[in-house]
Design a protein around this motif. Structure first.
Motif, mmCIF file in Angstrom:
data_model
loop_
_atom_site.group_PDB
_atom_site.id
_atom_site.type_symbol
_atom_site.label_atom_id
_atom_site.label_comp_id
_atom_site.label_asym_id
_atom_site.label_seq_id
_atom_site.Cartn_x
_atom_site.Cartn_y
_atom_site.Cartn_z
ATOM 1 N N UNK A 95 0.815 -1.212 0.000
ATOM 2 C CA UNK A 95 0.000 0.000 0.000
ATOM 3 C C UNK A 95 0.853 1.268 0.000
ATOM 4 N N UNK A 96 1.951 1.256 0.751
ATOM 5 C CA UNK A 96 2.792 2.450 0.812
ATOM 6 C C UNK A 96 3.302 2.844 -0.575
ATOM 7 N N UNK A 99 0.309 4.113 -2.720
ATOM 8 C CA UNK A 99 -0.142 5.457 -2.357
ATOM 9 C C UNK A 99 0.833 6.487 -2.910
ATOM 10 N N UNK A 104 -4.979 5.156 -4.097
ATOM 11 C CA UNK A 104 -5.306 5.090 -2.677
ATOM 12 C C UNK A 104 -6.736 4.625 -2.466
ATOM 13 N N UNK A 105 -6.952 3.900 -1.391
ATOM 14 C CA UNK A 105 -8.296 3.406 -1.083
ATOM 15 C C UNK A 105 -8.883 4.153 0.108
ATOM 16 N N UNK A 107 -11.432 3.310 2.802
ATOM 17 C CA UNK A 107 -12.034 2.065 3.242
ATOM 18 C C UNK A 107 -13.501 2.184 3.619
ATOM 19 N N UNK A 125 -2.763 11.687 5.603
ATOM 20 C CA UNK A 125 -2.861 11.310 4.190
ATOM 21 C C UNK A 125 -1.651 11.747 3.388
ATOM 22 N N UNK A 173 -8.716 12.933 3.529
ATOM 23 C CA UNK A 173 -7.443 12.339 3.922
ATOM 24 C C UNK A 173 -6.786 11.665 2.722
#
Ligand SMILES: Nc1ncnc2c1ncn2[C@@H]1O[C@H](COP(=O)(O)OP(=O)(O)OP(=O)(O)O)[C@@H](O)[C@H]1O
Ligand SMILES: [Mg+2]
Lengths: 282, 296
Positions: A95-96, A99, A104-105, A107, A125, A173
């Protein structure tokens, strides 16, 4: 701009341009045995708003997590198929990394940091950014210009703001990461209709003015198809139907099963038709 | 005069409790787990430090080298213990820290040894002459200086936690690690940072306690002193660890002096727990713990 183009309300399709995100036939397994996605393929064009529809447990969130790299921490795994973002496979990325590459998600269930203020939530963010405080602060103000309600509450702990404000905080964010693609999971969940409209309105503006592409997982089919341009319907981990938003809104089955507008006699549960798997070749 | 002396020396020894409690708080804040191994980390840090000094390494270099060892430890813990167990229930992680505790105790004594080592960090445990002449109070110089060192450390940690990007990320991870991951905060790196910070705290605590008690196995038991401090102050509050440490330090000494004679002494060993329990009824999250947010 020619007259024909100006009248055309969908952006001109650029056939030869690579889509921003291309998912082909992915299979996802949780805990090594629970097969949840059985061959899902999606195409997300750059600048689009695409809806991913389906009932509870259809696999919408799983699809989003497979893209954003959040599956692994839930012991899920993409076992087949491919996911390409900007033309490159991202199956191995965490994920890092994603992003920082603009994917980006947001959730499901908002997941704000309750013990951090709204301001601090937004700033988290920007963790992966390396372009300095000035740029980050500029974007903070930009986010507040989209969500003026949040600005009033910027120093309140996120645990104490309303559900709608939390959803805005969660979206804001994600914006702080300067994303090209936001995977938005059920933003309408538990919110009053006019608030849902407000949020979808902002999503549309972000799409048009900031050029952010959205993949929107929603159970609220009606609302999603009003704002998205294209939609996919998931059922038990398979894509059973897809098409542009207008054609889906007029599709009889969508009307009956997802919009609750049954035409003619009501069928019994037994008669509910399940779509057969549509083979998608690549 | 005597009361004041007892009170002040109680406060100062309370600072030492705060220091040990801080190590727990850091890890609890970032991972929601009670690090049973904190005591063993204090022992490991103190032993490493004292053996480096015995090798003739200057004090400051020995301190830096020991911190280096604690950072390496943090990296190992993250890589081999935390990472494989991510998303397991917290109780599993707690069990893990129990195992880690015994492992580190064993490791520390195997690599170094199980002897008692005197540690001299250049501060003498003698009355502060100036203060005695001015006010007649008998307060140990060592207590005062160690309190100052502890305070300095606490201020630095508070700034890191509340004012920096990394601190914000630490709090985000402790609040909701999935959400933290979703915005791209690298959990692995955050864990290493937190464990390294708590290693630093263990080093300072180990050096100060070790100077006072000698560096020996019983240092790891000092950590138990931190338990009532944590309950009283709240598991996730740096401020709480400080204030609660002071309260417990002062009240156990005063209790010993004033109530001790009536119950036959030995109050010090259980009084802090009674105090902590009483606070629990009134504020379940401790004096300074994060408010338990019910809504959402
Ligand atoms: N971590 C997990 N481990 C095992 N099974 C899971 C896990 N997460 C989801 N599932 C299962 O995968 C299926 C799809 O879940 P998913 O959350 O993707 O559905 P969804 O379409 O997002 O549903 P909803 O609309 O309720 O959010 C469900 O049957 C669910 O039980
Ligand atoms: Mg879902």
């Amino acid at each position: 701009m020619s007259e024909a183009e100006a009248l055309n309300d969908t952006p001109p399709a650029v056939a030869d341009e690579k889509p921003l995100l291309q998912i082909s036939n992915i299979e996802v397994i949780y805990d090594r045995v629970i097969l949840v996605l059985r061959g899902v393929s999606l195409t997300i064009p750059k600048g689009g708003i695409v809806a991913l529809l389906g009932a509870n447990g259809a696999g919408k969130s799983t699809t989003l997590k497979a893209i954003s790299g959040l599956l692994r921490s839930e012991r899920g795994e993409v076992t087949k198929g491919s996911i390409e973002y900007e033309g490159k496979s991202i199956l191995q990325n965490n994920a890092t990394e994603l992003v920082s590459r603009g994917l980006i998600q947001v959730m499901e269930g908002r997941h704000c940091f309750e013990h951090l203020t709204v301001d601090e939530n937004l700033l988290t963010g920007a963790y992966t950014r390396r372009d300095g405080n000035a740029a980050v602060n500029r974007d903070l103000e930009l986010v507040y210009s989209y969500f003026p309600r949040l600005k009033e509450r910027r120093s309140v702990l996120a645990g104490y703001i309303s559900g709608g404000e939390q959803q805005m905080t969660a979206i804001g964010r994600a914006l702080m990461a300067r994303p090209s693609l936001i995977l938005l999971d059920e933003p309408s969940m538990g919110l009053a209709p006019q608030l849902v409209e407000e949020i979808f309105g902002i999503v549309t503006r972000l799409n048009e003015d900031e050029g952010v592409t959205f993949l929107l997982a929603e159970q609220n089919t009606n609302m999603a198809l009003q704002y998205a341009r294209y939609g996919y319907v998931l059922e038990s981990g398979r894509v059973v139907l897809d098409g542009d938003a207008k054609s889906l809104r007029e599709n009889e089955d969508v009307k009956e099963f997802y919009l609750g507008l049954s035409s003619g006699t009501r069928k019994s549960y037994r008669d509910v038709k399940h779509y057969r798997r549509r083979k998608r070749w690549l | 005069m005597f009361v004041l002396e007892v009170f002040i020396s109680g406060l100062l020894s309370g600072v030492m409790y705060s220091l040990v409690a801080l190590g727990f708080v850091l890890i609890f804040k970032a991972s929601g787990v009670f690090n049973f191994a904190q005591g063993a980390m204090v022992l490991l840090a103190a032993l490493t430090f004292v053996r480096f000094i015995e090798m003739g390494i200057p004090l400051w270099l020995a301190a830096i080298m020991t911190f280096g060892v604690m950072i390496v430890l943090a990296i190992f813990i993250e890589r081999f213990l935390l990472r494989p167990l991510v998303n397991q229930p917290l109780i599993t992680l707690f069990m893990l820290t129990i195992g880690l505790n015994y492992f580190l105790e064993g490791l520390a004594q195997a690599v170094w040894d199980a002897e008692v080592h005197g540690l001299d960090i250049g501060i003498e445990d003698v009355p502060w002459v100036g203060l005695e002449q001015a006010t007649g109070l008998l307060i140990s110089m060592f207590d005062v200086i160690s309190a100052l060192i502890a305070m300095g450390l606490v201020i630095i940690l508070s700034i890191v936690f509340n004012k920096t990007k990394v601190g914000r990320a630490l709090r985000a991870v402790s609040n909701d690690h999935q959400a933290a991951m979703s915005v791209g905060i690298p959990l692995n790196r955050i864990w290493v940072i937190v464990w390294a910070m708590s290693g630093l705290v263990a080093l300072v605590a180990g050096a100060l306690w070790g100077t006072r008690l000698g560096v020996q196995f019983s240092l790891s038991i000092v950590a138990l002193k931190a338990l009532p401090v944590l309950i009283l102050g709240g598991f996730n509050s740096i401020m709480g660890a400080i204030v609660a440490g002071l309260i417990i330090g002062a009240s156990e000494k005063l209790g010993e002096v004033f109530l001790g004679p009536y119950v036959g002494g030995g109050i010090e060993s259980f009084f802090p727990y009674v105090l902590a329990m009483m606070v629990l009824f009134w504020r379940p999250q401790g004096l300074f713990g994060d408010v338990i947010i019910e809504r959402v």
